[in-house]
Every structure is written in structure tokens, then in C-alpha cells.
Write a protein that holds these residues in place. Sequence first.
Motif, PDB file in Angstrom:
ATOM      1  N   ARG A  93       0.865  -1.175   0.000  1.00 26.86           N
ATOM      2  CA  ARG A  93       0.000   0.000   0.000  1.00 26.86           C
ATOM      3  C   ARG A  93       0.910   1.236   0.000  1.00 26.86           C
ATOM      4  NH1 ARG A  93      -4.515  -1.818   3.592  1.00 26.86           N
ATOM      5  NH2 ARG A  93      -3.628  -0.846   5.438  1.00 26.86           N
ATOM      6  N   PHE A  94       0.655   2.183  -0.902  1.00 25.13           N
ATOM      7  CA  PHE A  94       1.440   3.428  -0.944  1.00 25.13           C
ATOM      8  C   PHE A  94       0.544   4.585  -0.534  1.00 25.13           C
ATOM      9  CE2 PHE A  94       4.157   0.734  -3.417  1.00 25.13           C
ATOM     10  CZ  PHE A  94       5.430   1.213  -3.166  1.00 25.13           C
ATOM     11  N   VAL A  95       1.007   5.432   0.378  1.00 26.59           N
ATOM     12  CA  VAL A  95       0.196   6.544   0.874  1.00 26.59           C
ATOM     13  C   VAL A  95       0.963   7.855   0.702  1.00 26.59           C
ATOM     14  CG1 VAL A  95      -1.018   7.486   2.885  1.00 26.59           C
ATOM     15  CG2 VAL A  95      -0.806   5.005   2.615  1.00 26.59           C
ATOM     16  N   PRO A  96       0.554   8.704  -0.243  1.00 29.74           N
ATOM     17  CA  PRO A  96       1.248  10.000  -0.390  1.00 29.74           C
ATOM     18  C   PRO A  96       0.919  10.918   0.787  1.00 29.74           C
ATOM     19  CG  PRO A  96      -0.552   9.792  -1.986  1.00 29.74           C
ATOM     20  CD  PRO A  96      -0.533   8.509  -1.215  1.00 29.74           C
ATOM     21  N   VAL A  97       1.920  11.678   1.212  1.00 28.29           N
ATOM     22  CA  VAL A  97       1.751  12.573   2.364  1.00 28.29           C
ATOM     23  C   VAL A  97       2.002  14.007   1.907  1.00 28.29           C
ATOM     24  CG1 VAL A  97       2.636  13.148   4.667  1.00 28.29           C
ATOM     25  CG2 VAL A  97       2.586  10.759   3.923  1.00 28.29           C
ATOM     26  N   GLY A  98       1.089  14.909   2.230  1.00 32.71           N
ATOM     27  CA  GLY A  98       1.300  16.332   1.935  1.00 32.71           C
ATOM     28  C   GLY A  98       1.284  16.651   0.459  1.00 32.71           C
ATOM     29  N   ALA A  99       0.276  16.134  -0.254  1.00 35.48           N
ATOM     30  CA  ALA A  99       0.228  16.323  -1.709  1.00 35.48           C
ATOM     31  C   ALA A  99       0.236  17.798  -2.111  1.00 35.48           C
ATOM     32  CB  ALA A  99      -0.999  15.626  -2.281  1.00 35.48           C
ATOM     33  N   GLY A 100      -0.300  18.684  -1.246  1.00 31.67           N
ATOM     34  CA  GLY A 100      -0.388  20.089  -1.623  1.00 31.67           C
ATOM     35  C   GLY A 100       0.899  20.877  -1.387  1.00 31.67           C
ATOM     36  N   VAL A 101       1.884  20.261  -0.741  1.00 30.58           N
ATOM     37  CA  VAL A 101       3.111  21.021  -0.421  1.00 30.58           C
ATOM     38  C   VAL A 101       3.999  21.068  -1.668  1.00 30.58           C
ATOM     39  CG1 VAL A 101       5.135  21.120   1.091  1.00 30.58           C
ATOM     40  CG2 VAL A 101       2.991  20.151   1.949  1.00 30.58           C
ATOM     41  N   PRO A 102       4.384  22.279  -2.134  1.00 33.32           N
ATOM     42  CA  PRO A 102       5.201  22.345  -3.355  1.00 33.32           C
ATOM     43  C   PRO A 102       6.573  21.696  -3.147  1.00 33.32           C
ATOM     44  CG  PRO A 102       4.480  24.545  -2.639  1.00 33.32           C
ATOM     45  CD  PRO A 102       4.082  23.580  -1.561  1.00 33.32           C
ATOM     46  N   ALA A 103       6.990  20.926  -4.148  1.00 36.46           N
ATOM     47  CA  ALA A 103       8.282  20.232  -4.061  1.00 36.46           C
ATOM     48  C   ALA A 103       9.417  21.224  -3.812  1.00 36.46           C
ATOM     49  CB  ALA A 103       8.522  19.453  -5.346  1.00 36.46           C
ATOM     50  N   ALA A 104       9.284  22.440  -4.395  1.00 37.14           N
ATOM     51  CA  ALA A 104      10.364  23.433  -4.260  1.00 37.14           C
ATOM     52  C   ALA A 104      10.634  23.774  -2.791  1.00 37.14           C
ATOM     53  CB  ALA A 104       9.979  24.685  -5.040  1.00 37.14           C
ATOM     54  N   ASP A 105       9.625  23.600  -1.926  1.00 33.11           N
ATOM     55  CA  ASP A 105       9.821  23.890  -0.493  1.00 33.11           C
ATOM     56  C   ASP A 105      10.649  22.808   0.200  1.00 33.11           C
ATOM     57  OD1 ASP A 105       8.133  25.942  -0.965  1.00 33.11           O
ATOM     58  OD2 ASP A 105       6.553  25.329   0.445  1.00 33.11           O
ATOM     59  N   LEU A 106      10.758  21.662  -0.443  1.00 33.82           N
ATOM     60  CA  LEU A 106      11.311  20.503   0.265  1.00 33.82           C
ATOM     61  C   LEU A 106      12.671  20.027  -0.248  1.00 33.82           C
ATOM     62  CD1 LEU A 106       7.991  18.423   0.442  1.00 33.82           C
ATOM     63  CD2 LEU A 106       8.847  20.073   2.083  1.00 33.82           C
ATOM     64  N   VAL A 107      13.126  20.579  -1.357  1.00 33.40           N
ATOM     65  CA  VAL A 107      14.397  20.091  -1.919  1.00 33.40           C
ATOM     66  C   VAL A 107      15.553  20.991  -1.472  1.00 33.40           C
ATOM     67  CG1 VAL A 107      13.376  18.969  -3.926  1.00 33.40           C
ATOM     68  CG2 VAL A 107      14.004  21.367  -4.075  1.00 33.40           C
ATOM     69  N   PRO A 108      16.778  20.453  -1.467  1.00 37.45           N
ATOM     70  CA  PRO A 108      17.927  21.277  -1.089  1.00 37.45           C
ATOM     71  C   PRO A 108      18.111  22.438  -2.070  1.00 37.45           C
ATOM     72  CG  PRO A 108      18.543  18.950  -1.257  1.00 37.45           C
ATOM     73  CD  PRO A 108      17.155  19.073  -1.783  1.00 37.45           C
ATOM     74  N   THR A 109      18.555  23.567  -1.544  1.00 38.19           N
ATOM     75  CA  THR A 109      18.835  24.707  -2.421  1.00 38.19           C
ATOM     76  C   THR A 109      20.349  24.913  -2.473  1.00 38.19           C
ATOM     77  OG1 THR A 109      18.622  26.112  -0.494  1.00 38.19           O
ATOM     78  CG2 THR A 109      16.690  25.932  -1.910  1.00 38.19           C
ATOM     79  N   GLY A 110      20.824  25.588  -3.504  1.00 40.10           N
ATOM     80  CA  GLY A 110      22.257  25.914  -3.579  1.00 40.10           C
ATOM     81  C   GLY A 110      23.043  24.795  -4.213  1.00 40.10           C
ATOM     82  N   SER A 111      24.200  25.156  -4.777  1.00 40.09           N
ATOM     83  CA  SER A 111      24.955  24.197  -5.571  1.00 40.09           C
ATOM     84  C   SER A 111      25.603  23.107  -4.729  1.00 40.09           C
ATOM     85  CB  SER A 111      26.030  24.923  -6.368  1.00 40.09           C
ATOM     86  OG  SER A 111      26.885  25.573  -5.467  1.00 40.09           O
ATOM     87  N   ASP A 112      25.942  23.412  -3.472  1.00 42.17           N
ATOM     88  CA  ASP A 112      26.510  22.306  -2.690  1.00 42.17           C
ATOM     89  C   ASP A 112      25.474  21.789  -1.707  1.00 42.17           C
ATOM     90  OD1 ASP A 112      26.537  24.194  -0.749  1.00 42.17           O
ATOM     91  OD2 ASP A 112      28.553  23.744  -0.038  1.00 42.17           O
ATOM     92  N   GLY A 113      24.202  21.990  -2.069  1.00 41.60           N
ATOM     93  CA  GLY A 113      23.121  21.290  -1.398  1.00 41.60           C
ATOM     94  C   GLY A 113      22.969  21.589   0.073  1.00 41.60           C
ATOM     95  N   ASP A 114      22.100  22.531   0.406  1.00 44.99           N
ATOM     96  CA  ASP A 114      21.787  22.742   1.819  1.00 44.99           C
ATOM     97  C   ASP A 114      20.821  21.634   2.226  1.00 44.99           C
ATOM     98  OD1 ASP A 114      21.158  23.514   4.297  1.00 44.99           O
ATOM     99  OD2 ASP A 114      19.945  25.244   3.715  1.00 44.99           O
ATOM    100  N   PHE A 115      21.383  20.445   2.354  1.00 48.21           N
ATOM    101  CA  PHE A 115      20.586  19.269   2.623  1.00 48.21           C
ATOM    102  C   PHE A 115      19.937  19.376   4.000  1.00 48.21           C
ATOM    103  CE2 PHE A 115      20.066  14.553   2.692  1.00 48.21           C
ATOM    104  CZ  PHE A 115      19.438  14.458   1.461  1.00 48.21           C
ATOM    105  N   ALA A 116      20.695  19.913   4.958  1.00 45.24           N
ATOM    106  CA  ALA A 116      20.175  20.003   6.331  1.00 45.24           C
ATOM    107  C   ALA A 116      18.937  20.896   6.378  1.00 45.24           C
ATOM    108  CB  ALA A 116      21.268  20.533   7.256  1.00 45.24           C
ATOM    109  N   GLY A 117      18.990  22.018   5.670  1.00 45.78           N
ATOM    110  CA  GLY A 117      17.838  22.925   5.636  1.00 45.78           C
ATOM    111  C   GLY A 117      16.621  22.224   5.054  1.00 45.78           C
ATOM    112  N   ALA A 118      16.841  21.458   3.986  1.00 44.40           N
ATOM    113  CA  ALA A 118      15.730  20.737   3.349  1.00 44.40           C
ATOM    114  C   ALA A 118      15.140  19.716   4.317  1.00 44.40           C
ATOM    115  CB  ALA A 118      16.223  20.050   2.077  1.00 44.40           C
ATOM    116  N   LEU A 119      15.995  19.072   5.078  1.00 41.41           N
ATOM    117  CA  LEU A 119      15.496  18.046   6.014  1.00 41.41           C
ATOM    118  C   LEU A 119      14.585  18.663   7.069  1.00 41.41           C
ATOM    119  CD1 LEU A 119      18.763  15.964   6.478  1.00 41.41           C
ATOM    120  CD2 LEU A 119      16.754  15.403   5.098  1.00 41.41           C
ATOM    121  N   LEU A 120      14.994  19.817   7.581  1.00 38.85           N
ATOM    122  CA  LEU A 120      14.162  20.483   8.593  1.00 38.85           C
ATOM    123  C   LEU A 120      12.824  20.891   7.994  1.00 38.85           C
ATOM    124  CD1 LEU A 120      16.733  22.658  10.611  1.00 38.85           C
ATOM    125  CD2 LEU A 120      15.972  20.318  11.017  1.00 38.85           C
ATOM    126  N   ARG A 121      12.860  21.403   6.760  1.00 42.55           N
ATOM    127  CA  ARG A 121      11.600  21.826   6.115  1.00 42.55           C
ATOM    128  C   ARG A 121      10.688  20.635   5.849  1.00 42.55           C
ATOM    129  NH1 ARG A 121      15.183  24.816   3.187  1.00 42.55           N
ATOM    130  NH2 ARG A 121      14.857  23.611   1.283  1.00 42.55           N
TER     131      ARG A 121
END
Length: 464
Positions: A61-89
Motif C-alpha cells: 500500500r502506498f500513501v502519499p503525504v502532503g500532496a499540496g506542499v510544493p516540491a520546491a519547499d522541500l528540496v535542497p537549495t544551492g549548488s553544494d546542497g543545503d541538505f540540512a535545511g531541506a530536512l528540517l523543512r
Amino acid sequence: AAEKAPAPASGGTRRVLLFPLPFQGHLNPMLQLADVLHARGFHITVFHAAFNAPDPVAGYRFVPVGAGVPAADLVPTGSDGDFAGALLRINERLQGAFQDCLREEVLLEEEEEEGARPACLVLDSNLRGMQVVAGRLGVPTLVLRTGGAACLAAYMAFPALCDKGLLPPKDHSQLNMPLDDLPPLRLQDMIFSTTTPHETMTTCLERIVESAKCSSGVILNTFTDLEDVDIQKIIDGVGVPVYAIGPLYKISSGAQSSLLSPDKTCLDWLDKQEAESVLFVSLGSLASMGQEELVETAWGLANSRLPFLWVIRPDAVQGSGKVGLPDGFEEETRGRGMVVNWAPQQDVLGHQAVGGFWTHNGWNSTLESICEGVPMICRPHFADQMINARYVEQVWKVGFELEGKLERGNIERGIIKLFRGEEGGEMRRRANDLKDKATLCIKKGGSSQTMVDLLINRIMSSPS
Ligand code: UDX
């Protein structure tokens, strides 16, 4: 780890819930774990972010979570990936939606299975926010660390380095300082991204460690013979059972979910190459390079005169978004070079023609290279990659870091060192020894297989 005798472990008919992070290097190990549990009889539900959704698997069973949240809010930004910031968001934005989804899933299970509750929720260890939700609803959690044990052990030591005043570093001259408590790491290996503020990093790592300590058990995608010292540090530090059951891609039936479609024609091309002659080049799913670096890499590969298979993702070059290979490169390397958007990496690394891997040292790539006996040229970009690269060079001695500016002469020398040098040969021999150990640990009675049995028993013992 506190548990002892592995009993026969199968026949679970209960449901296990899993929630991976929506990134390639995290989706695969979680789906592989799901595969291992499903093979032992468990029913499977996979929660997932709506973007980078995993490929469906029959019977899950697959259950999508937060379908309305834009992907751009959740991915790392910047060329060396602010991965930590994305994780918190990700935690912040998906927590509310997850609470609703989890509640519904628990009710559904109680209805379908006459009062039975899901046995547990396995979370990516970056999803502490979801663990809090599960706690509220009385669902026990296990956490899956998709990175290496060395990395988690280093994260656990992060607060002490801050207390000692070593982090954040005061100036550039400190970066090379060896960390006495974390050999062979240096201060610079602990700087996960130049664009992530120290406070974000601290919070992010605190939550990862918290997720482990607040769980009923930590699952590691590594194996004892590879990382026994760091696994022991984790056992000593987290106070819950630890299950080192990797390499998951070998212990499962090879389940995975590719976000890009792999170009399998490269396997036919590899069939035509000599044994251990080809350099495989790949930066994983997130790391990228500048246009100038791309050009230097191209000429470094061309000038080495060795065969290569190079993965350039459509988004791998910063800036224009267009991949501009230099004029003349194609002619120069025709017949001995192949460029693809995405490769079937595990098959490539397992192919007898591949003799070296230029990698960004994401943990999956590092582990896959080790398990296939392929020595590495390491060029880490961010997050745990510097730690992994350091271990490859200094602990396992199955590769070396290509340091300094990415420049064609430097690259060519690195490739020749790996393929033609005496040191390269020794690295290859050690890589083959580790491959043998990885093969043994997943056999019956091997350390990872034994840990899988313990893990299954643990899940089965959860109150229904
Ligand atoms: C990210 C972070 O970069 C990494 O540091 C962290 O350890 C995990 O999350 P990623 O960049 O995706 O990982 O790298 P990695 O962990 O190596 O995972 C990439 C996966 O994609 C591997 O399983 C690899 O086999 C697969 N892959 C990569 C392909 O199948 N084809 C390719 O062409 C490239």
C-alpha cells in the motif's frame, strides 16, 4: 545488540509501515528493507512525499503525504546542497499531513485485521518530526540510517566538538586539524555544506541522533566486518538495539525505485570492453558541477586514454542547465567513452569490465563499490560524502581522494594512478577482500543475515 540467539524469523503476518525520505539515496535502501520484510510475510505500507514518489510495488500500500506542499519547499537549495535545511523543512511541512495519514492507516488496519495494530513504523532517521507524531498515536518506531556507521558516530560526536569550541571553525587554518576522538576525520570532514548555517546543522544532527535514541531500534545499511568500531560506538551511544543488516541491495531481491530511467545499453557497451579496464564516473542523484569543471573532467578523461562510462544527469551542470561537452571531445573519445543520463549503477559496478569508480561518495555508491570490489577515486561534494571518502582512503584503503581544484592534469594523473600505478593495484586487491567479506555477511549465519533474524523477532514482539 543486547539480544542474543537468533531464532527462526519468518511468518510475520502483521503490517509494517515505512516512511523514506524522497531522495534517491534514501528511497532505495528503504524499499530494499521493505522487500526483506515482505519476503518474511509482513504486509507493507509505504508513506512517501508526493514528489519523487517511489515506483509502485504489487501488494504494497502506498500513501502519499502532503500532496499540496510544493516540491520546491522541500528540496535542497544551492549548488553544494543545503541538505540540512531541506530536512528540517520536510519535517515541518509534512508533519501535520502525516498525523492524519498515520491515524487513518492505523484505523484501516484495525478494521481489516480485526483489531490488530501495525507492528511498527520504520522511519528514515532524518524524519524525527514524524517519529513525534507516531509517539502521539502509540505506534512504535524503528529508524533506518541510510548512511554509514562512521557518519552516525560522527554526528553523535558533533555536540562535543561544538562544546570544545572547534565547531564552527574559527578560521580556514583549522580545517585540516585531525579530530582525536574521530580518527581519521579532520575538522573539514565535519563541515557538511558551506551554505548551511551552523544552527541549522546543529538542529538537524541533534534530531537525527534523537530519532535513534527515541526508537525501538536502529537499522544500519552497513556490515560488521566493514565498520565494527563505529557500529560499537553507536551501540554504546544510543541505548537501543542496533541492527547492521547491510548491504541492503544484496540482502533484498534488488528492489529499487529509479527516479530517472537507467540507460541499459551501457551494459552491452561494457560487454565489449576488456576486464577491469573501464572507469565509471557518477556523482549520484544530487551533486552537481560547474560548466568549467565539466570541461576539465571531459579533458581529464579524454587525456587518460582509458575507456570510461560517464553519467551526466540532465541537472548535473549548474547554471544554464544545459550540458555543454567541449568541442572535439566526442571525436577524441569515440569508441572508448560512453556518456549516459543515468546508469543501472549496481549492474555497472558488478560488471567485469569496470575497474574503477570516480564517485561523489554518497553512502550507497560507496557501499556498492565496496561490495563489487571496485576501487574508487573520491570527489566528495557535501553532507556525509567527505566522511565516506576519508574512510575509503584512510581506513579501508580502497581508493583515494582527488584533492584540489578539478583540473584536467590532476584528473588524468588520478586515473592513471588508479589503473596503472602499484598503489592502485593494492587498492584493487583490498577492494576484492572487502567484496568477499560483504558476500559472506549476507550468507546464512553471516553477521547481517543474523541481524535480519533479530530484527524480525523484534518487530514480531511488538504488542498487537
Ligand atoms: C544522497 C547524498 O548525496 C548522500 O551523501 C547520502 O549518503 C545519501 O543521499 P545520492 O547523491 O543519491 O545520496 O548518492 P548515493 O547515496 O550514492 O545514492 C545514489 C543511488 O543512485 C545509488 O544506489 C546508485 O546505485 C544509484 N544510481 C546513481 C543509479 O542507479 N544510477 C546512476 O546513474 C547513478
